[in-house]
Motif scaffolding. Structure first.
Motif, PDB file in Angstrom:
ATOM      1  N   VAL A   1     -26.269 -14.440 -13.845  1.00 55.05           N
ATOM      2  CA  VAL A   1     -27.622 -14.366 -13.593  1.00 55.05           C
ATOM      3  C   VAL A   1     -28.101 -13.283 -12.848  1.00 55.05           C
ATOM      4  O   VAL A   1     -27.116 -12.542 -12.227  1.00 55.05           O
ATOM      5  CB  VAL A   1     -28.029 -15.818 -12.795  1.00 55.05           C
ATOM      6  N   LYS A   2     -29.189 -12.977 -12.984  1.00 56.11           N
ATOM      7  CA  LYS A   2     -29.779 -11.973 -12.351  1.00 56.11           C
ATOM      8  C   LYS A   2     -31.050 -12.187 -11.550  1.00 56.11           C
ATOM      9  O   LYS A   2     -31.697 -12.962 -11.955  1.00 56.11           O
ATOM     10  CB  LYS A   2     -30.465 -10.799 -13.398  1.00 56.11           C
ATOM     11  N   LEU A   3     -31.267 -11.824 -10.346  1.00 57.72           N
ATOM     12  CA  LEU A   3     -32.384 -12.129  -9.447  1.00 57.72           C
ATOM     13  C   LEU A   3     -32.894 -10.806  -8.790  1.00 57.72           C
ATOM     14  O   LEU A   3     -32.065  -9.849  -8.691  1.00 57.72           O
ATOM     15  CB  LEU A   3     -32.154 -13.329  -8.647  1.00 57.72           C
TER      16      LEU A   3
ATOM     17  N   ILE B   1     -26.051  -8.447 -22.220  1.00 52.81           N
ATOM     18  CA  ILE B   1     -27.276  -8.802 -22.869  1.00 52.81           C
ATOM     19  C   ILE B   1     -28.170  -9.576 -21.740  1.00 52.81           C
ATOM     20  O   ILE B   1     -27.564 -10.751 -21.144  1.00 52.81           O
ATOM     21  CB  ILE B   1     -27.122  -9.658 -24.262  1.00 52.81           C
ATOM     22  N   LEU B   2     -29.332  -9.032 -21.632  1.00 54.93           N
ATOM     23  CA  LEU B   2     -30.088  -9.643 -20.456  1.00 54.93           C
ATOM     24  C   LEU B   2     -31.250 -10.355 -21.256  1.00 54.93           C
ATOM     25  O   LEU B   2     -31.785 -10.017 -22.144  1.00 54.93           O
ATOM     26  CB  LEU B   2     -30.772  -8.654 -19.522  1.00 54.93           C
ATOM     27  N   VAL B   3     -31.194 -11.660 -21.070  1.00 58.35           N
ATOM     28  CA  VAL B   3     -32.262 -12.417 -21.381  1.00 58.35           C
ATOM     29  C   VAL B   3     -33.389 -12.412 -20.141  1.00 58.35           C
ATOM     30  O   VAL B   3     -33.237 -13.002 -19.272  1.00 58.35           O
ATOM     31  CB  VAL B   3     -32.053 -14.003 -21.710  1.00 58.35           C
ATOM     32  N   GLY B   4     -34.018 -11.454 -20.236  1.00 60.81           N
ATOM     33  CA  GLY B   4     -34.751 -11.089 -19.216  1.00 60.81           C
ATOM     34  C   GLY B   4     -36.298 -11.839 -19.085  1.00 60.81           C
ATOM     35  O   GLY B   4     -36.623 -12.468 -20.200  1.00 60.81           O
ATOM     36  N   ASP B   5     -36.842 -12.078 -18.129  1.00 60.40           N
ATOM     37  CA  ASP B   5     -38.144 -12.709 -17.914  1.00 60.40           C
ATOM     38  C   ASP B   5     -39.260 -12.075 -18.579  1.00 60.40           C
ATOM     39  O   ASP B   5     -40.323 -12.157 -18.666  1.00 60.40           O
ATOM     40  CB  ASP B   5     -38.261 -13.244 -16.409  1.00 60.40           C
ATOM     41  N   SER B   6     -38.913 -10.458 -18.736  1.00 54.89           N
ATOM     42  CA  SER B   6     -40.008  -9.797 -19.583  1.00 54.89           C
ATOM     43  C   SER B   6     -40.088 -10.569 -20.930  1.00 54.89           C
ATOM     44  O   SER B   6     -41.233 -10.222 -21.763  1.00 54.89           O
ATOM     45  CB  SER B   6     -39.315  -8.325 -20.291  1.00 54.89           C
ATOM     46  N   LEU B   7     -39.165 -11.489 -21.416  1.00 54.24           N
ATOM     47  CA  LEU B   7     -39.765 -12.459 -22.455  1.00 54.24           C
ATOM     48  C   LEU B   7     -40.997 -12.819 -22.103  1.00 54.24           C
ATOM     49  O   LEU B   7     -41.906 -12.934 -23.380  1.00 54.24           O
ATOM     50  CB  LEU B   7     -38.900 -13.717 -21.995  1.00 54.24           C
TER      51      LEU B   7
ATOM     52  N   GLY C   1     -28.841 -14.262 -17.758  1.00 55.94           N
ATOM     53  CA  GLY C   1     -30.047 -14.925 -17.686  1.00 55.94           C
ATOM     54  C   GLY C   1     -30.728 -14.487 -16.332  1.00 55.94           C
ATOM     55  O   GLY C   1     -30.328 -14.494 -15.301  1.00 55.94           O
ATOM     56  N   ASP C   2     -32.037 -14.115 -16.638  1.00 55.41           N
ATOM     57  CA  ASP C   2     -32.839 -13.730 -15.643  1.00 55.41           C
ATOM     58  C   ASP C   2     -33.699 -15.001 -14.786  1.00 55.41           C
ATOM     59  O   ASP C   2     -34.605 -15.833 -15.409  1.00 55.41           O
ATOM     60  CB  ASP C   2     -34.027 -12.641 -16.219  1.00 55.41           C
ATOM     61  N   MET C   3     -33.409 -14.948 -13.623  1.00 60.17           N
ATOM     62  CA  MET C   3     -34.021 -16.005 -12.922  1.00 60.17           C
ATOM     63  C   MET C   3     -35.490 -15.922 -12.572  1.00 60.17           C
ATOM     64  O   MET C   3     -35.950 -14.822 -12.139  1.00 60.17           O
ATOM     65  CB  MET C   3     -33.473 -16.460 -11.506  1.00 60.17           C
TER      66      MET C   3
ATOM     67  N   GLN D   1     -32.907  -1.297 -21.445  1.00 56.30           N
ATOM     68  CA  GLN D   1     -34.282  -1.227 -21.983  1.00 56.30           C
ATOM     69  C   GLN D   1     -34.460  -2.648 -22.531  1.00 56.30           C
ATOM     70  O   GLN D   1     -33.605  -3.276 -22.797  1.00 56.30           O
ATOM     71  CB  GLN D   1     -34.038  -0.361 -23.045  1.00 56.30           C
ATOM     72  N   VAL D   2     -35.598  -2.855 -22.559  1.00 53.27           N
ATOM     73  CA  VAL D   2     -36.387  -3.964 -23.179  1.00 53.27           C
ATOM     74  C   VAL D   2     -36.244  -3.659 -24.541  1.00 53.27           C
ATOM     75  O   VAL D   2     -37.056  -2.703 -25.320  1.00 53.27           O
ATOM     76  CB  VAL D   2     -37.923  -4.129 -22.572  1.00 53.27           C
ATOM     77  N   ILE D   3     -35.852  -4.529 -25.578  1.00 58.61           N
ATOM     78  CA  ILE D   3     -35.164  -4.213 -26.851  1.00 58.61           C
ATOM     79  C   ILE D   3     -36.586  -4.040 -27.605  1.00 58.61           C
ATOM     80  O   ILE D   3     -36.723  -3.227 -28.627  1.00 58.61           O
ATOM     81  CB  ILE D   3     -34.253  -5.249 -27.603  1.00 58.61           C
TER      82      ILE D   3
ATOM     83  N   LEU E   1     -29.053  -4.348 -22.909  1.00 57.44           N
ATOM     84  CA  LEU E   1     -30.311  -4.477 -23.538  1.00 57.44           C
ATOM     85  C   LEU E   1     -30.724  -5.967 -23.443  1.00 57.44           C
ATOM     86  O   LEU E   1     -29.916  -6.766 -23.420  1.00 57.44           O
ATOM     87  CB  LEU E   1     -30.072  -4.301 -25.209  1.00 57.44           C
ATOM     88  N   THR E   2     -31.965  -6.065 -23.653  1.00 54.52           N
ATOM     89  CA  THR E   2     -32.567  -7.295 -23.340  1.00 54.52           C
ATOM     90  C   THR E   2     -32.416  -8.247 -25.014  1.00 54.52           C
ATOM     91  O   THR E   2     -32.510  -7.340 -26.146  1.00 54.52           O
ATOM     92  CB  THR E   2     -34.039  -7.445 -23.092  1.00 54.52           C
ATOM     93  N   SER E   3     -32.300  -9.275 -24.894  1.00 57.56           N
ATOM     94  CA  SER E   3     -32.483 -10.203 -26.325  1.00 57.56           C
ATOM     95  C   SER E   3     -33.355 -11.434 -26.080  1.00 57.56           C
ATOM     96  O   SER E   3     -32.889 -11.941 -24.883  1.00 57.56           O
ATOM     97  CB  SER E   3     -31.288 -10.258 -27.155  1.00 57.56           C
TER      98      SER E   3
ATOM     99  N   GLY F   1     -27.900  -7.817  -9.487  1.00 54.53           N
ATOM    100  CA  GLY F   1     -29.114  -7.696  -8.592  1.00 54.53           C
ATOM    101  C   GLY F   1     -30.159  -6.839  -9.209  1.00 54.53           C
ATOM    102  O   GLY F   1     -29.878  -6.377 -10.260  1.00 54.53           O
ATOM    103  N   HIS F   2     -31.285  -6.708  -8.552  1.00 56.31           N
ATOM    104  CA  HIS F   2     -32.280  -5.941  -9.298  1.00 56.31           C
ATOM    105  C   HIS F   2     -33.358  -5.311  -8.046  1.00 56.31           C
ATOM    106  O   HIS F   2     -33.863  -6.296  -7.561  1.00 56.31           O
ATOM    107  CB  HIS F   2     -33.018  -6.878 -10.446  1.00 56.31           C
ATOM    108  N   ILE F   3     -33.393  -4.085  -8.084  1.00 57.28           N
ATOM    109  CA  ILE F   3     -34.009  -3.606  -6.976  1.00 57.28           C
ATOM    110  C   ILE F   3     -35.169  -2.309  -7.211  1.00 57.28           C
ATOM    111  O   ILE F   3     -34.974  -1.941  -8.600  1.00 57.28           O
ATOM    112  CB  ILE F   3     -33.285  -3.079  -5.710  1.00 57.28           C
TER     113      ILE F   3
ATOM    114  N   GLY G   1     -29.859   1.408 -14.566  1.00 56.60           N
ATOM    115  CA  GLY G   1     -31.000   2.018 -14.493  1.00 56.60           C
ATOM    116  C   GLY G   1     -32.098   1.872 -15.570  1.00 56.60           C
ATOM    117  O   GLY G   1     -31.693   1.534 -16.816  1.00 56.60           O
ATOM    118  N   ILE G   2     -33.286   1.320 -15.223  1.00 58.72           N
ATOM    119  CA  ILE G   2     -34.384   1.528 -16.274  1.00 58.72           C
ATOM    120  C   ILE G   2     -35.535   2.315 -15.479  1.00 58.72           C
ATOM    121  O   ILE G   2     -35.993   1.837 -14.577  1.00 58.72           O
ATOM    122  CB  ILE G   2     -34.832   0.023 -16.491  1.00 58.72           C
ATOM    123  N   GLY G   3     -35.703   3.483 -16.077  1.00 53.61           N
ATOM    124  CA  GLY G   3     -36.703   4.496 -15.334  1.00 53.61           C
ATOM    125  C   GLY G   3     -36.255   4.933 -13.988  1.00 53.61           C
ATOM    126  O   GLY G   3     -36.939   5.242 -13.047  1.00 53.61           O
TER     127      GLY G   3
END
Ligand code: KIV
Length: 275
Positions: free
Chosen positions: A112-114, A40-46, A82-84, A214-216, A21-23, A136-138, A202-204
């Motif tokens: 980190v995620k990129l 826990i992903l600190v996503g740049d969806s922030l 941490g999302d770069m 998922q984005v929390i 989950l993101t937070s 990774g993220h593709i 996965g997300i979608g």
């Protein structure tokens, strides 16, 4: 002890699904951490759900670090990723290493995620060689939204599907410990999941991935601007919040809040000396 990348990889081998989950803040992260969520992903969806930007592109390193630190302070168990942000790992390997290190040294994250596959594989390799775990993220990579031409499903044509499989393999070879697959057809995500040894999140991307993210704010229904197709609302916090704020407003206007219960008394003789 926090969750380690070995434990995450073992979950795939054991066929145990991974819930991520993101937070973005201390109190939410603290709640997420009590549920045994391992990642826990600190996503740049922030940028979109907390800071109100139109996309993730304006998000800066300083914003990401500020929120990463808060999430780290609120957690003891989960691995914090941490999302770069956009353009913090694109210009050079030196830049990528410096910014990845900032997430670990200053932010207190464990990984980190990129975004990207083949094109960022060398940077992933060098970051991993420095001892920093990389996710990774593709698929749909929101930092490339202007290049992709919108939030569209990825990997539908034979060439695009083969490209995604190549990306996943390149990330695995470079030493990534997991890969986010965003907005790709479920059968393709299942195939990629079978072809790589590291977990896919996965997300979608359907149920065939090793885990889900998922984005929390989507899950809690606290972000009301739009609901992505891949998101399931487990609650509608925006309604609960609106109702509570409305009630507070009404009670202040009517003088019904605060009552004695929320006020502090004092010795009346002290007050008498003033009059
Ligand atoms: O920024 C983010 O929250 C993400 C997830 C959607 C994977 O990258």
């Amino acid at each position: 002890m926090r969750v380690t990348i070995s434990q995450i990889k073992e979950m795939k081998q054991a066929g145990e699904k991974i819930a991520m989950l993101t937070s973005y803040d201390y109190s939410t992260a603290k709640l997420v951490d009590t549920i045994d969520i391992p990642l826990i992903l600190v996503g740049d969806s922030l940028g979109m759900v907390v800071l109100g930007y139109e996309s993730t592109i304006p998000v800066t390193m300083e914003e990401m670090l500020h929120h990463t630190k808060a999430v780290v302070r609120g957690t003891k168990h989960a691995m914090i990723v941490g999302d770069m942000p956009f353009m913090t790992y694109h210009i050079s390997i030196e830049d990528a290493l410096r910014n990845a290190a900032r997430f670990i040294q200053e932010g207190g994250a464990q990984a980190v995620k990129l975004e990207g596959g083949v094109t960022v594989a060398e940077k992933v390799r060098r970051i991993v060689e420095c001892g920093i775990p990389v996710m990774g993220h593709i698929g749909l990579t929101p930092q490339s939204i202007n290049q992709l031409g919108g939030y569209k499903i990825q990997g539908k044509s034979p060439e695009a599907a083969a490209g995604l499989l190549k990306d996943a393999r390149a990330l695995e070879d470079a030493g990534a410990f997991a890969i986010v697959l965003e907005t790709v057809p479920a059968p393709l995500a299942s195939l990629i999941t079978q072809k790589v040894k590291i977990p896919t999140i996965g997300i979608g991307a359907g149920a065939g991935c090793d885990g889900q993210v998922q984005v929390i704010n989507d899950l809690l229904g606290s972000f009301a601007d739009f609901v992505p197709k891949h998101a399931k609302r487990y609650a509608k916090l925006s309604d609960i919040m609106s109702s509570a704020i409305g009630q507070y407003y009404k009670e202040v206007k009517e003088g019904a809040f605060p009552t004695a219960e929320h006020s502090f008394a004092m010795d009346e003789s002290v007050l008498a000396q003033l009059s």
